[in-house]
Write an enzyme that holds these catalytic residues in place. Structure first.
Site, short mmCIF file in Angstrom:
data_model
loop_
_atom_site.label_atom_id
_atom_site.label_comp_id
_atom_site.label_asym_id
_atom_site.label_seq_id
_atom_site.Cartn_x
_atom_site.Cartn_y
_atom_site.Cartn_z
N ASP A 1 38.99 43.23 38.00
CA ASP A 1 40.27 43.93 38.13
C ASP A 1 40.85 43.64 39.52
O ASP A 1 40.19 43.05 40.38
CB ASP A 1 40.02 45.43 37.95
CG ASP A 1 41.30 46.22 37.69
OD1 ASP A 1 42.30 45.62 37.27
OD2 ASP A 1 41.28 47.45 37.91
N GLU B 1 45.05 40.06 41.32
CA GLU B 1 46.32 39.33 41.36
C GLU B 1 46.44 38.40 42.58
O GLU B 1 47.10 37.36 42.43
CB GLU B 1 47.50 40.32 41.33
CG GLU B 1 47.72 40.99 40.02
CD GLU B 1 46.65 42.03 39.70
OE1 GLU B 1 46.33 42.20 38.51
OE2 GLU B 1 46.11 42.64 40.64
N ASP C 1 48.03 48.16 33.13
CA ASP C 1 48.14 49.62 33.20
C ASP C 1 49.40 50.09 32.48
O ASP C 1 50.46 50.30 33.09
CB ASP C 1 48.15 50.07 34.66
CG ASP C 1 46.82 49.80 35.34
OD1 ASP C 1 45.80 49.71 34.64
OD2 ASP C 1 46.80 49.68 36.58
#
Length: 821
Positions: free
Chosen positions: A430, A433, A506
């Site tokens: 997670d 990015e 999300d």
């Protein structure tokens, strides 16, 4: 605009959408530091050279390389001053696919490079590039303006641009992780991996970068893959309805033209470049339960018991960041989990796999062994002035590994050893990015190894998450000793499907997000990323019981089926809303497990042959222009049509059925395709249809994959008065033996007439399943049954049930079954 003079307007004519507002501001505000932008365009062709399957065209300064990759794929590269960058791509491991016959021909007005299938023309006078299908002489894609570039004074290199004509009825699909309508026509997009918490409809950019799209016009399709990892942009006729363009803030103008003529062909050929997803462990196709976070151990056990005591199937339970010691990766919070190895073993004994989260941010702490190793080996990213890249994420002040460095990837993969040793079955990457609190992500000046090809964060940003999950996947593969890893990544770039599955990020517990997620998963599938799902029920916010139930129904036919929610929301397990919702949710999760052999076979078709798993209606019937705007329905594989209920309180919905005949999965009613039908949708009913002629394999319901030994496989055979092929793939389910042909691929051919039905089976592969029998459920026979033979031997033990379904059994190794009037 009145203050802009004629010369300025001339400049503006050569500027793309993204820059226009900025330039107008500059021209009307002389105090700004922005310098005028001047683009340089290719002029006329002055020189042509040939090296094998590469053709070089020059205008006296710039050079263009046109490379024949295969009969249907051609690559185009631009070097503004004649010097190409090193030929390296994280997306495309091997450029040359299957080069066959090709030739260069000089025509009166152009040069033509032809393969057996397509021709790429370069116009002599202005360097315009076009691609034509040889069979029909249809121009599939053509430049509207010559390729062009602009010097980047601050960073060096160039901004690079391509502008192509947009046909009047052309529509566009793909581009991966985008919200909003399936059809991209009339919209503008940016690719820059972004932590987009609670994103909305049409919000852009999102978590992943996939610069690949498919264009469809005149009933034919082609693809463009713009293999550039810098911040890139796509305009599909928003600025000018007659033009589509793509450009980037740096790197090369390098793109692949990929010919169809069908959308399916385009996607399959794109995946010959970027790869398919490896076969996942079969348990990964089961139902997964997650929350931020389940802790302490008592809570995890309570959740596990909740599934087993209610007989709701589930294969995996997730541990979010709170399982760690102070959010330090590769550690355990011993107050919450005093003996994780024992807990994981006890969960495994009850059929649950444990999946844990690992983020890229490593806490700056000299007493923390992971940080010490990374620091001693110089594995963390640095900025241009040689300071370490530091930012705050969950553990506080962190440094970040440079996953574009092969040595770092090797080290990071080895860090999973303890997790693997104590039984962790999957890893979820997670925040990659990469996300940084406050600033959003790394500054542009962060340096990256880029596998020896060097680059700033401008170049490496969009591949950072992909290279993280690559190191995770490769590390787990070594540590698990021939067991298939299960990995998830939030961020990535084209080709990430070789290393992990994804979810849509999300999301929010709203009906709008149910619609967004449905489209996102389809779009990811036709963009080469097949193993995708949503946070069922929404990550943030509170779903009502109806929304959660409809989301479970849709999730049953998402390749990745996982419920997940934020810690500040009410818990949302399948039983959280009481009856009748618990029973409905159980029914659909059980359906997922009943259909496991079909789902698994569809995944094999993707891995081995490149077929997308989810297929929107436009992919099934691109010749029907109306399908370019239908986006609710899709098929899982090519046999099951899924029509989710996406409106609150809906008691019916219109369903479009593609050509052919279709069986209502629930009622067995036969409906004709190429038409719409109004289907009732009570809460316990999501419309599902099965293509006539299909053979749908089915297992008994299990509480987890592998819970029971398979004694027999049910084959649901749907009559059709034409020939249809179906497949059943089986193997060990968790090893790489399939790479050595240790698998069983069975092909069924169903052929029906007014008076008879024939089922033929052929087999390939070296794997032998343990069961011996097929149990047939033949649906829709238009005649009375008087005789059944299996390989010319009569079957006397058969029955017709109350729904006129024919039931009988045979040995699994049959060759031909005949059913007669």
């Amino acid at each position: 605009m009145e203050e802009i003079n004629g010369q300025d307007k001339e400049i503006l004519e050569n500027i793309n959408t993204q820059e226009t507002e900025e330039i107008i501001q500059h021209l009307n505000n002389p105090v700004t530091d922005l310098k005028p932008i001047v683009k340089k365009y290719l002029s006329s062709v002055k020189k042509v050279e040939n090296e094998g399957n590469k053709f070089f065209f020059g205008d006296g300064n710039a050079r263009v390389e046109i490379r024949v990759v295969s009969d249907e794929i051609i690559r185009v590269r631009l070097a503004p001053h004649g010097v190409f960058l090193d030929d390296f791509s994280y997306a495309v491991p091997v450029v040359d696919q299957k080069v066959t016959t090709f030739k260069l021909e000089e025509l009166e007005d152009s040069y033509a490079i032809s393969t057996n299938t397509i021709t790429c023309k370069v116009r002599k006078s202005d360097f315009l590039v076009s691609f034509t299908e040889n069979l029909t002489q249809m121009v599939m894609s053509e430049d509207d303006a010559p390729m062009h570039w602009e010097e980047n004074v601050e960073f060096g290199g160039y901004y690079v641009y391509a502008t192509k004509k947009c046909q009047s009825e052309e529509n566009f699909f793909g581009l991966g992780d985008k919200s909003g309508n399936m059809n991209l026509r009339g919209r503008h997009f940016q690719n820059w991996n972004t932590d987009a918490y609670s994103f909305g409809w049409d919000q852009d950019p999102l978590y992943r970068t996939i610069p690949f799209y498919t264009g469809v016009h005149q009933q034919a399709a082609y693809g463009i893959f713009f293999d550039n990892t810098f911040r890139s942009y796509f305009d599909f006729g928003k600025e000018d309805n007659s033009k589509t363009s793509f450009w980037a803030d740096g790197g090369e103008l390098q793109y692949y033209y990929i010919h169809g003529p069908h959308m399916m062909d385009v996607v399959k050929r794109y995946q010959t470049l970027t790869g398919t997803h490896p076969m996942p462990p079969k348990w990964a196709l089961g139902y997964h339960q997650c929350r931020w976070s389940y802790y302490p151990e008592k809570k995890v056990k309570e959740i596990a018991d909740g599934f087993r005591s209610r007989s709701i199937p589930c294969d995996a339970i997730y541990l979010d960041i709170d399982y760690m010691d102070g959010y330090r990766c590769f550690t355990w919070n011993k107050s919450h989990f005093p003996d994780p190895k024992r807990m994981i073993k006890e969960l495994a004994n009850d059929g649950f796999k444990t999946v844990v989260m690992i983020d890229p941010g490593i806490k700056v702490d000299d007493n923390y062994w992971v940080f010490k190793e990374g620091k001693e080996n110089n594995f963390f990213c640095r900025r241009s002035d040689d300071y370490f890249m530091e930012g705050h994420v969950w553990p506080g002040r962190c440094q970040f590994p440079d996953f574009t460095n092969p040595a770092v990837r090797e080290w990071w993969g080895g860090l999973y050893k303890e997790l693997v040793d104590i039984g962790v079955a999957g890893v979820w990457n997670d925040m990659n990015e990469p996300a940084v609190f406050g600033s959003g992500t790394f500054p542009n000046d962060v340096r990256h190894n880029y596998d020896g090809y060097r680059g700033s964060h401008r170049k490496a940003h969009n591949v950072y998450g992909m290279q993280m999950v690559r190191s995770t996947y490769d590390g787990l593969k070594k540590l698990m000793r021939n067991k298939r890893p299960f990995t998830i990544t939030r961020a990535g770039y084209s080709g990430m499907q070789r290393y992990g599955c994804v979810w849509t990020g999300d999301n929010v517990a709203t009906w709008e997000h149910l619609k967004i997620g449905n489209i996102q998963c389809q779009r990811m599938s036709v963009s080469g990323v097949p193993f995708c799902g949503t946070d069922i029920g929404g990550f943030s916010g509170e779903p009502d019981p109806e929304l959660f139930t409809r989301w479970i129904q849709l999730g049953t036919f998402s390749p990745f089926m996982r419920a997940h929610s934020a810690g500040d929301t009410a818990e949302r397990e399948p039983w959280s809303f009481g009856e009748p919702y618990t029973s409905i949710n159980r029914t659909y999760i059980e359906l997922r497990y009943r259909l496991m052999p079909y789902l698994y076979s569809v995944f094999w078709e993707h891995h081995r042959y490149g077929f997308p798993i989810l297929r929107p209606l436009v992919m099934l019937e691109q010749e029907n222009i109306g399908n370019s705007f239908r986006q609710d329905e899709f098929t899982f594989g090519d046999k099951i049509l899924v029509c989710p209920v996406l409106e609150q309180g809906a008691t019916s919905r219109m369903v479009y059925l593609p050509k052919g005949k279709w069986y209502n999965f629930w009622t067995h009613e036969v409906l004709n395709g190429e038409s719409e039908h109004n289907i009732a949708t009570p809460l316990d009913h999501m419309p599902l249809f099965v293509r006539a002629g299909s053979v749908i394999p089915e297992y008994p319901v299990m509480q987890y994959v592998g819970e029971k030994d398979i004694d027999e496989v049910m084959l649901n055979v749907y009559f059709a008065d034409y020939e249809v092929n179906s497949f059943l793939f089986e193997d060990h389910g968790d090893t790489f033996a399939y790479e050595q042909d240790i698998y069983s691929e069975k092909k069924f051919i169903v052929k029906g007439t007014e008076y008879a039905l024939t089922i033929e089976q052929s087999r390939d592969g070296l794997y032998t399943p343990n069961y011996e029998l097929y149990n047939y459920n033949v649906i829709g026979l238009p005649f009375n049954v008087n005789k059944i033979t299996v390989d010319d031997v009569d079957v006397t033990d058969y029955t017709l049930d109350e729904r006129n379904c024919l039931r009988f059994k045979s040995n699994k190794n049959f060759t031909t079954i005949k059913i007669y009037n």
